[in-house]
Design a protein around this motif. Structure first.
Motif, PDB file in Angstrom:
ATOM      1  N   ILE A  43     -22.148 -10.841  23.368  1.00  0.00           N
ATOM      2  CA  ILE A  43     -22.967 -10.060  22.439  1.00  0.00           C
ATOM      3  C   ILE A  43     -24.104 -10.957  21.978  1.00  0.00           C
ATOM      4  CG2 ILE A  43     -23.082  -9.047  20.119  1.00  0.00           C
ATOM      5  CD1 ILE A  43     -20.154  -8.202  20.465  1.00  0.00           C
ATOM      6  N   LYS A  44     -25.309 -10.410  21.980  1.00  0.00           N
ATOM      7  CA  LYS A  44     -26.459 -11.109  21.394  1.00  0.00           C
ATOM      8  C   LYS A  44     -27.075 -10.154  20.380  1.00  0.00           C
ATOM      9  CE  LYS A  44     -30.757 -13.501  22.365  1.00  0.00           C
ATOM     10  NZ  LYS A  44     -31.740 -13.890  23.365  1.00  0.00           N
ATOM     11  N   TYR A  45     -27.128 -10.608  19.143  1.00  0.00           N
ATOM     12  CA  TYR A  45     -27.711  -9.755  18.097  1.00  0.00           C
ATOM     13  C   TYR A  45     -29.218  -9.789  18.193  1.00  0.00           C
ATOM     14  CZ  TYR A  45     -23.044  -9.747  16.097  1.00  0.00           C
ATOM     15  OH  TYR A  45     -21.696  -9.585  15.897  1.00  0.00           O
ATOM     16  N   SER A  63     -25.946  -3.338  27.352  1.00  0.00           N
ATOM     17  CA  SER A  63     -26.976  -2.779  26.474  1.00  0.00           C
ATOM     18  C   SER A  63     -28.111  -3.782  26.374  1.00  0.00           C
ATOM     19  CB  SER A  63     -26.438  -2.509  25.065  1.00  0.00           C
ATOM     20  OG  SER A  63     -27.527  -2.212  24.196  1.00  0.00           O
ATOM     21  N   ASN A  64     -29.323  -3.270  26.524  1.00  0.00           N
ATOM     22  CA  ASN A  64     -30.518  -4.101  26.375  1.00  0.00           C
ATOM     23  C   ASN A  64     -31.100  -3.960  24.962  1.00  0.00           C
ATOM     24  OD1 ASN A  64     -31.652  -1.560  26.389  1.00  0.00           O
ATOM     25  ND2 ASN A  64     -32.895  -1.885  28.224  1.00  0.00           N
ATOM     26  N   GLY A  65     -30.351  -3.299  24.087  1.00  0.00           N
ATOM     27  CA  GLY A  65     -30.819  -3.081  22.723  1.00  0.00           C
ATOM     28  C   GLY A  65     -31.324  -1.665  22.496  1.00  0.00           C
ATOM     29  N   ARG A  83     -26.969   6.843  20.252  1.00  0.00           N
ATOM     30  CA  ARG A  83     -25.947   7.888  20.350  1.00  0.00           C
ATOM     31  C   ARG A  83     -24.546   7.312  20.531  1.00  0.00           C
ATOM     32  NH1 ARG A  83     -27.152  11.452  24.886  1.00  0.00           N
ATOM     33  NH2 ARG A  83     -25.150  12.332  24.312  1.00  0.00           N
ATOM     34  N   THR A  84     -24.391   6.002  20.351  1.00  0.00           N
ATOM     35  CA  THR A  84     -23.090   5.356  20.543  1.00  0.00           C
ATOM     36  C   THR A  84     -22.725   4.532  19.301  1.00  0.00           C
ATOM     37  OG1 THR A  84     -23.824   3.224  21.426  1.00  0.00           O
ATOM     38  CG2 THR A  84     -23.723   5.070  22.984  1.00  0.00           C
ATOM     39  N   LEU A  89     -22.204  -1.350  15.622  1.00  0.00           N
ATOM     40  CA  LEU A  89     -21.325  -2.476  15.909  1.00  0.00           C
ATOM     41  C   LEU A  89     -22.104  -3.717  16.340  1.00  0.00           C
ATOM     42  CD1 LEU A  89     -18.305  -3.139  16.034  1.00  0.00           C
ATOM     43  CD2 LEU A  89     -18.315  -2.364  18.387  1.00  0.00           C
ATOM     44  N   LEU A  90     -23.215  -3.523  17.031  1.00  0.00           N
ATOM     45  CA  LEU A  90     -24.003  -4.644  17.558  1.00  0.00           C
ATOM     46  C   LEU A  90     -25.190  -4.996  16.665  1.00  0.00           C
ATOM     47  CD1 LEU A  90     -24.080  -3.681  21.336  1.00  0.00           C
ATOM     48  CD2 LEU A  90     -22.527  -5.257  20.175  1.00  0.00           C
ATOM     49  N   ASP A  91     -25.216  -4.463  15.453  1.00  0.00           N
ATOM     50  CA  ASP A  91     -26.307  -4.736  14.519  1.00  0.00           C
ATOM     51  C   ASP A  91     -25.755  -5.572  13.369  1.00  0.00           C
ATOM     52  OD1 ASP A  91     -28.279  -4.706  12.550  1.00  0.00           O
ATOM     53  OD2 ASP A  91     -28.887  -2.646  12.998  1.00  0.00           O
TER      54      ASP A  91
END
Length: 171
Positions: A43-45, A63-65, A83-84, A89-91
């Motif tokens: 994961i890269k924020y 995911s590319n963001g 939409r997911t 979760l990735l923010d």
């Protein structure tokens, strides 16, 4: 007053730990409908992820963001990340704000978790009470299945090439 300032709350400890993370790589076990899948993720924020499942599953999630791709064999699915559940979760900044304004719950004196309900996404995010590391999450996946992901062997802030998050082609 002095005594209480020496001992940061669980909330403060989780927030401080999250704020220091730019990226993390880990192994995972994901359980969906009683079936376990294993693999490795990075994961890269903010909002980037690359997961490669064990060979027998031949599946990747990237995911590319902006977009999220799930590729399994010849199947290829692309979704706007908005939409997911990964939108939240990735923010990391979103997570920190949610932790600030909500309470952390405890499970078996071993884990802390926060419940996030945003845009019809119900997400439980788990942290170790011992070291405040992220240890997993529970979401409803894009197919409305309950998905529980346990993460371990986590490495934080290693050098990562951005090309890892390039979306795979649909071929």
């Amino acid at each position: 007053f002095f005594y209480s300032s020496l001992y940061a709350s669980n909330k403060d400890n989780v927030i401080n730990k999250l704020n220091k993370i730019e990226n993390l790589s880990f192994n995972f076990i994901q359980t969906i409908d009683g079936k376990d899948e294993k693999g490795k993720c990075t994961i890269k924020y903010p909002k980037k992820i690359f997961c490669k499942y064990e060979i027998r599953n031949n599946k990747i999630i990237v995911s590319n963001g902006k977009s999220l791709v799930i590729k399994k064999g010849k199947q290829y699915f692309r979704y706007p990340i908005k939409r997911t559940p990964f939108e939240f979760l990735l923010d990391k900044n979103f997570l920190v704000e949610e932790i600030k304004k909500n309470s952390l719950n405890e499970i078996n004196e071993k884990y802390l978790f926060i419940q996030v309900n945003e845009n019809n996404n119900n997400i439980n995010i788990f942290f170790s009470k011992e070291n405040y590391d992220l240890v997993g999450w529970q979401i409803e996946d894009v197919y409305q299945n309950l998905s529980v992901t346990y993460i371990f062997d986590t490495v934080v802030n290693k050098k990562i090439e951005d090309k890892l998050f390039k979306l795979p082609e649909n071929n």
